[in-house]
Motif scaffolding. Structure first.
Motif, mmCIF file in Angstrom:
data_model
loop_
_atom_site.group_PDB
_atom_site.id
_atom_site.type_symbol
_atom_site.label_atom_id
_atom_site.label_comp_id
_atom_site.label_asym_id
_atom_site.label_seq_id
_atom_site.Cartn_x
_atom_site.Cartn_y
_atom_site.Cartn_z
ATOM 1 N N ASP A 118 0.804 -1.221 0.000
ATOM 2 C CA ASP A 118 0.000 0.000 0.000
ATOM 3 C C ASP A 118 0.835 1.268 0.000
ATOM 4 O OD1 ASP A 118 -2.236 -1.591 0.058
ATOM 5 O OD2 ASP A 118 -2.421 -1.548 2.254
ATOM 6 N N SER A 119 2.137 1.144 0.231
ATOM 7 C CA SER A 119 2.993 2.340 0.256
ATOM 8 C C SER A 119 3.289 2.878 -1.141
ATOM 9 C CB SER A 119 4.302 2.025 0.970
ATOM 10 O OG SER A 119 5.034 1.024 0.256
ATOM 11 N N VAL A 120 2.995 2.101 -2.167
ATOM 12 C CA VAL A 120 3.250 2.501 -3.561
ATOM 13 C C VAL A 120 1.924 2.587 -4.295
ATOM 14 C CG1 VAL A 120 4.464 1.941 -5.697
ATOM 15 C CG2 VAL A 120 5.482 1.331 -3.487
ATOM 16 N N GLU A 121 1.756 3.663 -5.071
ATOM 17 C CA GLU A 121 0.527 3.821 -5.839
ATOM 18 C C GLU A 121 0.364 2.658 -6.814
ATOM 19 O OE1 GLU A 121 0.170 7.541 -7.745
ATOM 20 O OE2 GLU A 121 0.429 8.734 -5.917
ATOM 21 N N ASN A 122 -0.883 2.312 -7.033
ATOM 22 C CA ASN A 122 -1.174 1.126 -7.839
ATOM 23 C C ASN A 122 -0.613 1.250 -9.258
ATOM 24 O OD1 ASN A 122 -2.627 -1.475 -8.061
ATOM 25 N ND2 ASN A 122 -3.844 -0.377 -9.574
ATOM 26 N N ASP A 123 -0.790 2.426 -9.889
ATOM 27 C CA ASP A 123 -0.294 2.604 -11.263
ATOM 28 C C ASP A 123 1.220 2.499 -11.325
ATOM 29 O OD1 ASP A 123 -2.880 2.914 -12.070
ATOM 30 O OD2 ASP A 123 -2.797 5.103 -12.274
ATOM 31 N N ILE A 124 1.915 3.073 -10.322
ATOM 32 C CA ILE A 124 3.379 3.015 -10.315
ATOM 33 C C ILE A 124 3.848 1.579 -10.146
ATOM 34 C CG2 ILE A 124 5.443 3.803 -9.121
ATOM 35 C CD1 ILE A 124 4.033 5.992 -10.655
ATOM 36 N N ARG A 125 3.151 0.846 -9.326
ATOM 37 C CA ARG A 125 3.548 -0.546 -9.052
ATOM 38 C C ARG A 125 3.433 -1.403 -10.312
ATOM 39 N NH1 ARG A 125 0.258 -4.323 -6.564
ATOM 40 N NH2 ARG A 125 -1.146 -2.646 -5.935
ATOM 41 N N TRP A 126 2.313 -1.249 -11.037
ATOM 42 C CA TRP A 126 2.129 -2.059 -12.247
ATOM 43 C C TRP A 126 3.015 -1.562 -13.382
ATOM 44 C CZ3 TRP A 126 0.105 -6.619 -11.972
ATOM 45 C CH2 TRP A 126 -0.833 -6.908 -10.976
ATOM 46 N N LEU A 127 3.304 -0.263 -13.390
ATOM 47 C CA LEU A 127 4.203 0.263 -14.413
ATOM 48 C C LEU A 127 5.607 -0.304 -14.242
ATOM 49 C CD1 LEU A 127 4.536 2.268 -16.792
ATOM 50 C CD2 LEU A 127 5.157 4.002 -15.104
ATOM 51 N N ALA A 128 6.033 -0.472 -13.014
ATOM 52 C CA ALA A 128 7.365 -1.019 -12.754
ATOM 53 C C ALA A 128 7.462 -2.479 -13.183
ATOM 54 C CB ALA A 128 7.709 -0.876 -11.272
ATOM 55 N N ARG A 129 6.377 -3.202 -13.114
ATOM 56 C CA ARG A 129 6.403 -4.620 -13.513
ATOM 57 C C ARG A 129 6.434 -4.784 -15.036
ATOM 58 N NH1 ARG A 129 2.210 -7.563 -9.250
ATOM 59 N NH2 ARG A 129 3.281 -6.867 -7.346
ATOM 60 N N GLY A 130 6.079 -3.743 -15.759
ATOM 61 C CA GLY A 130 6.138 -3.810 -17.214
ATOM 62 C C GLY A 130 4.873 -4.367 -17.828
ATOM 63 N N PRO A 131 4.709 -4.197 -19.140
ATOM 64 C CA PRO A 131 3.516 -4.682 -19.829
ATOM 65 C C PRO A 131 3.578 -6.179 -20.088
ATOM 66 C CG PRO A 131 4.989 -3.652 -21.399
ATOM 67 C CD PRO A 131 5.618 -3.479 -20.054
ATOM 68 N N VAL A 132 2.438 -6.745 -20.416
ATOM 69 C CA VAL A 132 2.400 -8.152 -20.794
ATOM 70 C C VAL A 132 3.038 -8.310 -22.162
ATOM 71 C CG1 VAL A 132 0.327 -8.576 -19.419
ATOM 72 C CG2 VAL A 132 0.105 -7.906 -21.813
ATOM 73 N N SER A 133 3.367 -9.528 -22.510
ATOM 74 C CA SER A 133 4.145 -9.758 -23.730
ATOM 75 C C SER A 133 3.324 -9.597 -25.002
ATOM 76 C CB SER A 133 4.745 -11.172 -23.699
ATOM 77 O OG SER A 133 3.705 -12.144 -23.575
ATOM 78 N N ALA A 134 1.993 -9.671 -24.928
ATOM 79 C CA ALA A 134 1.143 -9.544 -26.115
ATOM 80 C C ALA A 134 0.590 -8.122 -26.198
ATOM 81 C CB ALA A 134 -0.015 -10.548 -26.068
ATOM 82 N N ALA A 135 0.749 -7.472 -27.353
ATOM 83 C CA ALA A 135 0.284 -6.102 -27.551
ATOM 84 C C ALA A 135 -0.768 -6.074 -28.657
ATOM 85 C CB ALA A 135 1.452 -5.186 -27.921
ATOM 86 N N LYS A 136 -1.705 -5.178 -28.514
ATOM 87 C CA LYS A 136 -2.717 -4.988 -29.550
ATOM 88 C C LYS A 136 -2.178 -4.054 -30.631
ATOM 89 C CE LYS A 136 -6.895 -5.610 -26.751
ATOM 90 N NZ LYS A 136 -8.147 -4.973 -26.280
ATOM 91 N N ARG A 137 -2.604 -4.334 -31.832
ATOM 92 C CA ARG A 137 -2.181 -3.523 -32.971
ATOM 93 C C ARG A 137 -3.421 -2.917 -33.619
ATOM 94 N NH1 ARG A 137 1.278 -5.875 -38.115
ATOM 95 N NH2 ARG A 137 2.303 -3.916 -38.695
ATOM 96 N N TYR A 138 -3.434 -1.577 -33.792
ATOM 97 C CA TYR A 138 -4.603 -0.878 -34.316
ATOM 98 C C TYR A 138 -4.358 -0.410 -35.747
ATOM 99 C CZ TYR A 138 -6.514 -0.666 -29.575
ATOM 100 O OH TYR A 138 -7.021 -0.987 -28.344
ATOM 101 N N ARG A 139 -5.464 -0.381 -36.487
ATOM 102 C CA ARG A 139 -5.420 0.171 -37.848
ATOM 103 C C ARG A 139 -5.683 1.675 -37.863
ATOM 104 N NH1 ARG A 139 -6.119 -3.192 -42.196
ATOM 105 N NH2 ARG A 139 -7.387 -1.609 -43.230
#
Length: 516
Positions: free
Chosen positions: A299-320
């Motif tokens: 709880d000492s770290v903001e949720n967005d900062i915590r997930w940002l530090a872990r990095g994105p998942v390996s699959a990314a969406k691609r838009y037209r």
């Protein structure tokens, strides 16, 4: 002709007879009559059969507000711009039977006793030679002109402004008059049809009626054209339109029912996406956040900062495609009819005064590029980020960017930077960081393209808290710059282009033949 009447009485054009119709213009600008005055004139007519102007009293005068109605005629800007555009390009290209520079136009010059160099010259066999005017183009120039128009791609959704400013419209009124006066110095009197004159009223009507997009025929004409294109059987046009409409509805239904997006299985490089110059920052950032969690709790770290530090998942969406701040962006590979991949970004960039200087200097640098790909990063379902991958022109080298003599920016996409080959390269940007531009190939400079900035994003409205007009980038070249280009001494005017052959025409047939 006669647009000098709208200029101030002390303007230099008022006293310039030779550049225009051979006479000075000291008449005052025409006055727009009020409806009450018009009605009084009509009522004073006792016999309409003898009147050359009025044939009856219009039923519109029975409306209670008609006497005070300021916008009596809503000019259709769509047809005006169509006819004005056709007037210009048909005359410049010398299209047979369509050009306003023809045998009759030259006879008008002869009758008015102006521009004697352009008068028709009598030849044997009842033919006349028409010298090439200053705006006549050679075959090569015509091909270049047509190629630029043919290859021109503008962004999707080019629409009229939805917010107008009175001070801008007042400036536009002045510039319209100046532009028409400049054109009178170039083109023959027959060029100026009624449609050319109606342009003078467009800005005035906009001050009364508001933005053009709410009172134009564009959307009606586009929809009628779409319906006509659905006709496959001319014997049953209504049936063809109905069947095509049902087919479109079925396709829309199917596309919505099977609109599941396909993700591409590829690993995204977090170093490049963070756009940092320190190669170990992401590792330090992840380890630092982890140590804070172990020491002080999750709880000492903001949720967005915590997930940002872990990095994105390996699959990314691609838009037209992606819409940001009213601009519609698409990757370069999808630029077919429209051009929606051009981007412009102004960013703080560090530079050094000398090679041994250790103190960087921050300065604003404008980058130009094109969108190559649009991806969305998913941070374990907590939040996502959309990024544009772009190819950027080398704006630090004269081989990548330069200015032409008119002040326009030219770019060369054969010289690129930030290609993503090194960790310090930054090909990725956020959508809200960029403005949309489009590029027009410069036929006079092969390999170079002119940058044209979008004046305003689509579907945007002024809520009263926008930047001032002084902060908005203005066009680098407009009609006010024509003064220095067209201002000449009276004895230094040349109406004829000597390096191009004129045409031979028959006295009773305006079809030109090549001069041998």
């Amino acid at each position: 002709m006669g647009h000098r009447r709208f200029l101030p009485p002390d303007h230099e054009f008022v006293f310039d007879a030779e550049s225009f119709d051979g006479s000075e213009e000291h008449r005052a600008a025409p006055i727009a009559y009020a409806q009450s005055a018009v009605l009084d004139n009509i009522k004073s007519i006792k016999d309409f059969e003898k009147s050359k102007t009025w044939k009856c009293v219009s039923g519109l005068f029975s409306l209670p507000y008609w006497d005070s109605n300021l916008l009596r005629h809503n000019l259709d800007i769509m047809h005006i711009e169509k006819n004005v555009c056709e007037n210009i390009y048909r005359t410049l290209l010398g299209i047979d039977g369509k050009s306003k520079d023809n045998f009759k136009a030259r006879l008008d010059l002869q009758e008015m006793n102006i521009r004697k160099e352009l008068h028709p010259q009598k030849k044997p066999n009842d033919k006349y030679y028409l010298p090439a005017a200053s705006y006549t183009m050679s075959k090569k120039e015509k091909q270049q002109f047509c190629k630029v128009l043919h290859d021109l791609k503008v962004p999707d959704g080019e629409v009229s402004a939805k917010v107008l400013y009175i001070e801008d419209l007042e400036k536009l009124e002045e510039r319209i008059i100046m532009t028409l006066c400049r054109m009178e110095m170039i083109f023959p009197p027959g060029f100026f049809t009624v449609m050319m004159h109606l342009v003078t009223h467009l800005a005035t009507e906009a001050k009364i009626g508001g933005p053009v997009c709410y009172r134009s025929m564009w959307f009606v004409e586009r929809y009628l054209g779409k319906l006509k294109s659905n006709v496959r059987n001319r014997a049953h046009p209504a049936g063809s339109i109905c069947e095509a409409h049902l087919a479109d509805e079925a396709m829309v239904f199917c596309s919505k029912a099977h609109a599941d997006e396909v993700t591409s299985k590829r690993r995204v490089n977090p170093n490049t996406l963070e756009k940092i110059q320190n190669e170990t920052f992401h590792e330090w950032f992840k380890a630092h956040i982890k140590s804070l969690e172990e020491k002080n709790g999750i709880d000492s770290v903001e949720n967005d900062i915590r997930w940002l530090a872990r990095g994105p998942v390996s699959a990314a969406k691609r838009y037209r495609g992606f819409i940001s701040r009213g601009f519609r962006f698409r990757p370069k590979r999808l630029d077919k009819v429209t051009q929606d991949s051009g981007v412009m970004l102004t960013a703080k960039t560090s530079s050094y005064a000398a090679a041994g200087d250790a103190t960087p200097v921050l300065d604003d640098v404008t980058y130009y590029g094109r969108v190559i790909d649009i991806i969305e990063l998913n941070y374990s379902g907590q939040f996502s980020m959309v990024l544009f991958e772009c190819e950027w022109v080398d704006v630090f080298s004269e081989e990548g960017m330069k200015k032409d003599k008119y002040g326009y920016t030219l770019v060369n996409f054969s010289h690129l930077i930030h290609k993503g080959q090194k960790i310090e390269h930054e090909p990725f940007i956020f959508p809200n960081q960029v403005d949309q531009v489009f590029y027009v190939e410069d036929e006079m400079n092969p390999g170079w393209s002119m940058v044209v900035k979008q004046p305003k994003p689509r579907d945007s409205y002024d809520t009263g808290d926008l930047e001032s007009a002084a902060d908005i980038e203005s066009e680098s070249f407009h009609v006010s710059h024509l003064g220095g280009m067209l201002k000449k001494k009276t004895n230094d005017q040349h109406w004829v282009r000597t390096n191009i052959e004129g045409t031979l025409v028959d006295s009773n047939n305006n079809a030109p033949t090549n001069e041998e």
